[in-house]
Design an enzyme around this catalytic site. Structure first.
Site, PDB file in Angstrom:
ATOM      1  N   ASP A 150     -42.725  -7.118  28.008  1.00 12.90           N
ATOM      2  CA  ASP A 150     -42.292  -8.493  28.270  1.00 12.90           C
ATOM      3  C   ASP A 150     -43.582  -9.288  28.380  1.00 12.90           C
ATOM      4  OD1 ASP A 150     -41.693 -10.955  29.526  1.00 12.90           O
ATOM      5  OD2 ASP A 150     -39.769 -10.129  30.134  1.00 12.90           O
ATOM      6  N   HIS A 151     -43.857 -10.105  27.373  1.00 15.89           N
ATOM      7  CA  HIS A 151     -45.203 -10.690  27.317  1.00 15.89           C
ATOM      8  C   HIS A 151     -45.493 -11.630  28.488  1.00 15.89           C
ATOM      9  CE1 HIS A 151     -43.349 -14.292  25.522  1.00 15.89           C
ATOM     10  NE2 HIS A 151     -44.454 -14.912  25.843  1.00 15.89           N
TER      11      HIS A 151
ATOM     12  N   HIS B 103     -37.828 -12.799  30.502  1.00 13.79           N
ATOM     13  CA  HIS B 103     -38.934 -13.589  31.054  1.00 13.79           C
ATOM     14  C   HIS B 103     -38.601 -14.223  32.408  1.00 13.79           C
ATOM     15  CE1 HIS B 103     -40.410 -12.847  27.161  1.00 13.79           C
ATOM     16  NE2 HIS B 103     -39.966 -13.917  26.548  1.00 13.79           N
TER      17      HIS B 103
HETATM   18  C1  BG6 Z   1     -40.288 -15.608  23.409  1.00 15.54           C
HETATM   19  C2  BG6 Z   1     -39.033 -16.322  22.991  1.00 15.54           C
HETATM   20  O1  BG6 Z   1     -39.995 -14.318  23.875  1.00 15.54           O
HETATM   21  O2  BG6 Z   1     -40.933 -16.358  24.429  1.00 15.54           O
HETATM   22  C3  BG6 Z   1     -39.346 -17.731  22.516  1.00 15.54           C
HETATM   23  O3  BG6 Z   1     -38.400 -15.598  21.950  1.00 15.54           O
HETATM   24  C4  BG6 Z   1     -40.120 -18.484  23.586  1.00 15.54           C
HETATM   25  O4  BG6 Z   1     -38.161 -18.445  22.176  1.00 15.54           O
HETATM   26  C5  BG6 Z   1     -41.329 -17.673  24.047  1.00 15.54           C
HETATM   27  O5  BG6 Z   1     -40.538 -19.729  23.037  1.00 15.54           O
HETATM   28  C6  BG6 Z   1     -42.005 -18.322  25.235  1.00 15.54           C
HETATM   29  O6  BG6 Z   1     -43.218 -17.678  25.493  1.00 15.54           O
HETATM   30  P1  BG6 Z   1     -44.508 -18.492  25.896  1.00 15.54           P
HETATM   31  O7  BG6 Z   1     -45.554 -17.455  26.113  1.00 15.54           O
HETATM   32  O8  BG6 Z   1     -44.808 -19.417  24.743  1.00 15.54           O
HETATM   33  O9  BG6 Z   1     -44.165 -19.244  27.113  1.00 15.54           O
END
Ligand code: BG6
Length: 514
Positions: free
Chosen positions: A200-201, A263
């Site tokens: 989960d990034h 997230h």
């Molecule tokens: C991704 C989603 O996992 O996370 C996207 O698929 C979203 O829709 C993105 O925009 C948001 O990540 P970050 O790091 O740009 O806040």
């Protein structure tokens, strides 16, 4: 101030080969290679490192290396790595490029894995990677299961003679509770839990990791972090981007699946968890899971009152006209897909009983901001009874995850002058004022942690399933009850009115996005 790429210690990762499935894709060029490059730049890769790109496209090693070199030049030139644009560090990049090869193959065909197995043996002998392999699945989700089956069948998942085999699985891990459970079962037939790194990034973001540091490395917050002092918590993940070219994916996914059980729930669990016994990966992950498992299940009444879905209509975002979601290319004109969702959660623990957690996330909103706002209970008013003070603004601790990463505390102060008048003021901490962080994509920490065998920042099977369990009744309602409302909000706004009403009903209000 030392330069860091977000890795918590500076020891070099052990020897290993990274195998990227989906090597010609966007994720590889945009995030993964830049992260590996940043690890190389800061000396965190082993000298005994190798990389194999795997994809369907037929091309030579040189062609693959060239395409990645071009992408890397664009990446550093653009400053997309989070810092000011700077030239490519040729030495750091050549280190990777010279150890990179490419293999084309059908990922559903056993022969591909036989060939990969031979290739890995050769690389290990040549580059001294000691048989350690990190498989990175940067492919479409429907390929996760088949690839892992094939890794198992080819003996590639087996750990023996002191070497390790680990697999990073990208999001989405399932599309609902049943599919997530089925995928866990399938994966765990081949791999042990400690070989599985579910990505989960958000957990790669410094500010997300800092939630634990703020709570558990400071003495002053934890005594207040409970129902005695906190009125409610607001978590906002607002994006200005629209669906853009992702309609095919988004129509099937929607804001809930895309953002919430993964997230947004990372932010919930880090905010709500009990202090772990130690920073041992399983101690931390157990407490995070427990927080999600304590979320009160949605019953019919809660589904009606405490969940709002929205879809953006036409509007203006940051001065640019944005057409309605339903008018975007690839979107059905009567699409019911939600681009916004808000909900109220209750967490059934002694710490949180009676403290609502309000969550909202959406696309095409007025401002990009990800934040956790802890709103404290008000002070007794007695002291100001005979003064002009009629309204004291609440104390709010805001963890600003992105952009303008930082932490601020809002409190009341007396305005200078003969009469008692109060004004809301803020103490503000901004990361950039204190730390000289090197440019990073956020993936560096996660890739590095997998190399060193630290799964703390990855999702365990139970927390993935706990997340899906919470939202499953909402999917069921949307599927079975065609009259479940979908509210429209103008692009560029803070979401539909129902989301505001959900808070007004209990005398609260969302913080402004500005
Ligand atoms: C991704 C989603 O996992 O996370 C996207 O698929 C979203 O829709 C993105 O925009 C948001 O990540 P970050 O790091 O740009 O806040």
């Amino acid at each position: 101030m030392a330069e860091s790429v977000g890795t918590r210690n500076a020891t070099q990762a052990p020897p290993c080969t990274v195998v990227i499935f989906g090597a010609t894709g966007d994720l590889t060029a945009r995030l993964l290679m830049p992260a590996i490059y940043n690890l190389s730049r800061t000396g965190l890769l082993s000298q005994n490192f190798a990389l194999v790109g795997l994809g369907r496209t037929q091309q030579s090693d040189d062609a693959f290396r060239q395409s990645q070199t071009d992408a890397m030049k664009r990446f550093v030139a653009s400053g997309d790595h989070g810092g000011t644009p700077n030239p490519l560090d040729e030495k750091a990049w050549d280190f990777i490029a010279s150890r990179t090869s490419y293999m084309s193959g059908d990922l559903a065909d056993a022969a591909t894995y036989q060939e990969l197995s031979k290739k890995l043996d050769q690389i290990s002998a040549k580059n001294g990677t000691k048989g350690n392999v990190l498989f990175y699945l940067a492919v479409a989700a429907q390929m996760f299961g088949p690839i892992i089956d094939q890794l198992g069948a080819a003996g590639l998942a087996e750990e023996k003679d002191g070497y390790w085999r680990r697999v990073i699985i990208e999001k989405p891990f399932g599309t609902d509770l049943d599919s997530a459970k089925a995928l866990n079962t399938r994966v765990l037939k081949v791999l042990n839990e400690n070989q599985v790194y579910r990505m989960d990034h958000f957990l790669g973001k410094e500010t997300v990791q800092n939630i634990m540091a703020l709570r558990f490395a400071n003495g002053i917050f934890e005594p207040l972090w409970n129902r005695d002092h906190i009125d409610h918590v607001q978590i906002t993940v607002a994006e200005t981007v629209s669906v853009e070219h992702r309609a095919a994916f988004y129509e099937q996914t929607g804001a809930m699946r895309d953002m919430v059980p993964n997230h947004v729930f990372q932010l919930v669990s880090l905010t709500a968890m009990e202090p772990p016994n130690s920073f041992d990966p399983d101690a931390v992950r157990t407490e995070k899971s427990k927080a999600l498992q304590a979320i009160e299940p949605f019953d019919d009444d809660a589904l009606r009152r405490n969940v709002v879905r929205g879809q953006y209509a036409g509007g203006t975002v940051r001065g640019e006209a944005v057409p309605a979601y339903r008018n975007a290319e690839g979107v059905a004109p009567d699409s019911m897909t939600e681009t916004f969702v808000a909900m109220r959660l209750n967490i059934d623990t002694w710490r949180w009983a009676g403290v609502p957690f309000y969550l909202r996330t959406g696309k095409s909103m007025g401002r990009r901001t990800t934040q956790i706002a802890i709103q404290f209970k008000g002070a007794p008013l007695a002291l100001f009874r005979d003064t002009a003070v009629d309204n004291i603004s609440p104390n709010v601790l805001v963890l600003q995850i992105q952009p303008d990463e930082g932490v601020s505390l809002q409190f009341s102060a007396k305005r200078p002058g003969p009469e008692i008048h109060l004004g809301g003021v803020k103490m503000d901490f901004r990361y950039k004022d204190y730390f000289n962080a090197a440019p990073a994509t956020g993936y560096e920490t996660l890739v590095y942690d997998c190399m060193v065998g630290d799964p703390t920042l990855f999702q365990r099977a139970d927390s993935v399933e706990a997340g899906w369990s919470v939202v499953q009744p909402i999917f069921d309602m949307w599927k079975n009850d065609r009259s479940a409302p979908l509210e429209f909000y103008p692009a560029g706004s803070a979401g539909p009115e129902g989301s505001d009403q959900m808070l007004w009903r209990s005398g609260r209000a969302w913080r402004s996005l500005d």
